[in-house]
Design an enzyme around this catalytic site. Structure first.
Site, PDB file in Angstrom:
ATOM      1  N   HIS A 122      17.477  24.751  62.323  1.00 32.43           N
ATOM      2  CA  HIS A 122      17.226  25.646  63.699  1.00 32.43           C
ATOM      3  C   HIS A 122      15.878  25.046  64.179  1.00 32.43           C
ATOM      4  O   HIS A 122      15.690  24.477  65.599  1.00 32.43           O
ATOM      5  CB  HIS A 122      16.828  26.960  63.281  1.00 32.43           C
ATOM      6  CG  HIS A 122      16.543  27.919  64.468  1.00 32.43           C
ATOM      7  ND1 HIS A 122      17.130  28.838  65.056  1.00 32.43           N
ATOM      8  CD2 HIS A 122      15.071  27.912  64.945  1.00 32.43           C
ATOM      9  CE1 HIS A 122      16.586  29.101  66.199  1.00 32.43           C
ATOM     10  NE2 HIS A 122      15.541  28.847  66.168  1.00 32.43           N
ATOM     11  N   GLU A 123      14.743  24.629  63.517  1.00 30.82           N
ATOM     12  CA  GLU A 123      13.378  24.131  64.023  1.00 30.82           C
ATOM     13  C   GLU A 123      13.807  22.569  64.335  1.00 30.82           C
ATOM     14  O   GLU A 123      12.867  22.185  65.270  1.00 30.82           O
ATOM     15  CB  GLU A 123      12.343  24.354  62.944  1.00 30.82           C
ATOM     16  CG  GLU A 123      12.019  25.697  62.582  1.00 30.82           C
ATOM     17  CD  GLU A 123      11.937  26.829  63.711  1.00 30.82           C
ATOM     18  OE1 GLU A 123      11.509  26.170  64.545  1.00 30.82           O
ATOM     19  OE2 GLU A 123      12.127  27.974  63.511  1.00 30.82           O
TER      20      GLU A 123
ATOM     21  N   GLU B  54      15.697  27.879  73.100  1.00 33.51           N
ATOM     22  CA  GLU B  54      16.622  28.403  71.794  1.00 33.51           C
ATOM     23  C   GLU B  54      17.816  27.942  71.840  1.00 33.51           C
ATOM     24  O   GLU B  54      18.606  28.045  70.775  1.00 33.51           O
ATOM     25  CB  GLU B  54      16.353  29.993  71.902  1.00 33.51           C
ATOM     26  CG  GLU B  54      16.866  30.822  70.606  1.00 33.51           C
ATOM     27  CD  GLU B  54      15.898  30.679  69.596  1.00 33.51           C
ATOM     28  OE1 GLU B  54      14.892  29.970  69.673  1.00 33.51           O
ATOM     29  OE2 GLU B  54      16.215  31.355  68.444  1.00 33.51           O
TER      30      GLU B  54
END
Ligand code: ZN
Length: 500
Positions: free
Chosen positions: A262-263, A292
């Site tokens: 995700h990051e 996002e």
């Protein structure tokens, strides 16, 4: 005119340097600072924020922006130069409305609120956090007073994270989501997936190695990236050649892998912005929703996909032979895609996640409208968790205190998470069209073509265009939840054996 443009550019470069120095102090606070320094750090951040704001909102910058109007009009609107003047003018006009003193107070309150939240969450003690929340909300109202003529107070807050987005648009998308997701959550609950294979113990040292392997395959380079371990994982944009991401480990599961993916998605966006935009206000992601969309893409559409798991799973089996040696990749796929209501947003599955966001979006609007007293938040939280996800909240730590955002005064931020989910699918459909052999590449652990497509069609623009224009360029359409909801439905159908 060229000299005036150069002068503007130099002044804006200073602002970017100062802003990033603040981001670096923030990173330092989260990652390495001894906790006793929190008071000092709050002062430093407040001073830096106030000085940056004063310099940026100066009359000199305003005059330069005014003088450069004819120059801007003589340029192609898509050029870096015209975009820089246009975006800087918008930022300047907005920032001018807010007094530097108030900015400093907000930064200070946020920096004090953070350690108070950490402590309150640890002790599950909402009352200890309440005064900080009250202070942040009071400052938020003073912030809102700086703007007049907006359709709704929430629009102003939303605009800080998702420029141009209206509360009414979010409400429309969320109403559609609620309608579609509630039956999907019921469908999943009726056919639960067995994920007991994930309840084993996974030594953290090996998880670290696997995270390193995944990042290296995804395209992480030690020369320009850092990975650290903290409580609340995040990505810090410090420039195209200084990308810092964080993750957290727990021995009782493999969540760290997905948190890191995700990051990485956030980090890659910042990393792949056109270097020509470096040290300008254009050199960062255009909005939190689009940011996002990138993290969710790498975490879910890549990370939880069958083709990628065919690449990853044998390596997991090698690292954890006792835990996973006799597990089939398909069972692993089902386990990491399981849909089940749970208490914590950041650990939620792809479907129920959005209900966590909708809950926060609704509460924030009620807080701002004053229709809910802050001290009643834990109860209101519990009631809505019961209504939307059918579960009881046992304590504040796993309820109203779980997220960091309100400790820093961030309101209007949460909706961007679900907008990101929606946008990730809109962009993904274009990616799949352009790269028909993506599955084969993922099975080989190859991600270069995906990275290049994202750079070319999205990342390189930074903030040159508005979020809506950026989305149009990448996805060829305006915000539309259709493809995301179809994807969720297909996933649930497949997991519950209802697929046609
Ligand atoms: Zn994120």
């Amino acid at each position: 005119m060229k000299e005036k443009f150069e002068e503007l550019k130099n002044r804006l470069a200073e602002i970017v340097d100062l802003t990033r120095a603040g981001n670096l102090l923030d990173w330092d606070q989260q990652v390495v600072m001894p906790p006793g320094a929190a008071g000092l750090r709050a002062e430093e951040l407040a001073t830096l924020d106030r000085l940056t704001h004063e310099r940026f909102t100066s009359d000199e910058i305003g005059r330069l922006l005014e003088d450069l109007r004819p120059y801007e009009e003589s340029l192609d609107a898509d050029s870096d130069e015209a975009s820089l003047i246009r975006v800087a003018r918008r930022d300047w006009e907005k920032a001018r409305k807010v007094p530097s003193e108030l900015r400093g107070q907000m930064a200070h309150s946020a920096a004090i609120g953070f350690p108070a939240w950490v402590e309150a969450r640890k002790n599950s003690d909402f009352d200890a956090f309440l005064p900080h929340l009250e202070r942040n909300v009071e400052l938020k109202h003073r912030y809102l007073e700086c703007f007049d003529g907006a359709e709704s107070a929430y629009d102003i807050l939303l605009d800080d994270f998702e420029e141009g987005m209206k509360t009414s648009e979010v409400e429309a998308v969320f109403a559609e989501m609620k309608r579609e997701l509630v039956p999907l959550i019921e469908q999943a609950a009726g056919n639960p997936v067995d994920d007991s294979l994930l309840t084993a113990s996974f030594p953290i040292e090996r998880q670290r190695d696997l995270n390193a392997l995944i990042l290296e395959r995804f395209g992480w380079k030690a020369e320009t990236w850092r990975l650290d371990e903290i409580v609340h994982p995040a990505a810090y944009g410090l420039g195209t050649t200084d990308v810092r991401i964080t993750t957290r480990y727990a021995e009782d599961g493999l969540e760290s892998l997905f948190s890191t993916m995700h990051e990485f998605g956030h980090g890659l966006y910042e990393h792949q912005i056109d270097p020509a935009l470096e040290r300008t206000p254009l050199c960062t992601g255009v909005s939190l929703g689009i940011h996002e969309s990138q993290s969710r893409m790498w975490e879910n559409l890549v990370g939880r996909s069958r083709p990628f798991l065919r690449f990853l799973f044998p390596r997991l089996q090698e690292a954890f032979p006792e835990q996973l040696g006799s597990v089939e990749v398909d069972d692993f796929y089902r386990a990491v895609n399981k849909i089940q209501p749970s208490l914590i947003r950041v650990d939620a599955d792809q479907v129920t996640y959005n209900m966590h966001v909708i809950l926060r979006f609704e509460l924030e609007q009620e807080i701002l409208a004053g229709s809910i007293a802050l001290k009643e938040l834990p109860e209101a939280w519990g009631a809505r968790m019961k209504e939307y996800l059918g579960i009881d909240v046992p304590d504040d730590r796993r309820g109203v205190l779980q997220d960091v955002h309100w400790s820093g005064g961030s309101m209007g931020y949460f909706p961007t998470y679900s907008l990101g989910n929606v946008i990730s699918l809109q962009i993904w459909e274009k990616v799949r069209e352009a790269l028909p052999d993506l599955d084969e590449q993922f099975e080989q652990g190859e991600f270069g073509a995906l990275r290049d497509w994202l750079r070319e069609n999205l990342h390189r623009y930074g903030r040159k265009f508005t979020p809506q224009e950026t989305l149009e360029r990448a996805a060829g359409s305006a915000l539309d939840a259709g493809s995301y909801l179809r994807y969720l439905k297909d996933t649930v159908d497949e997991l519950t054996g209802a697929a046609a």
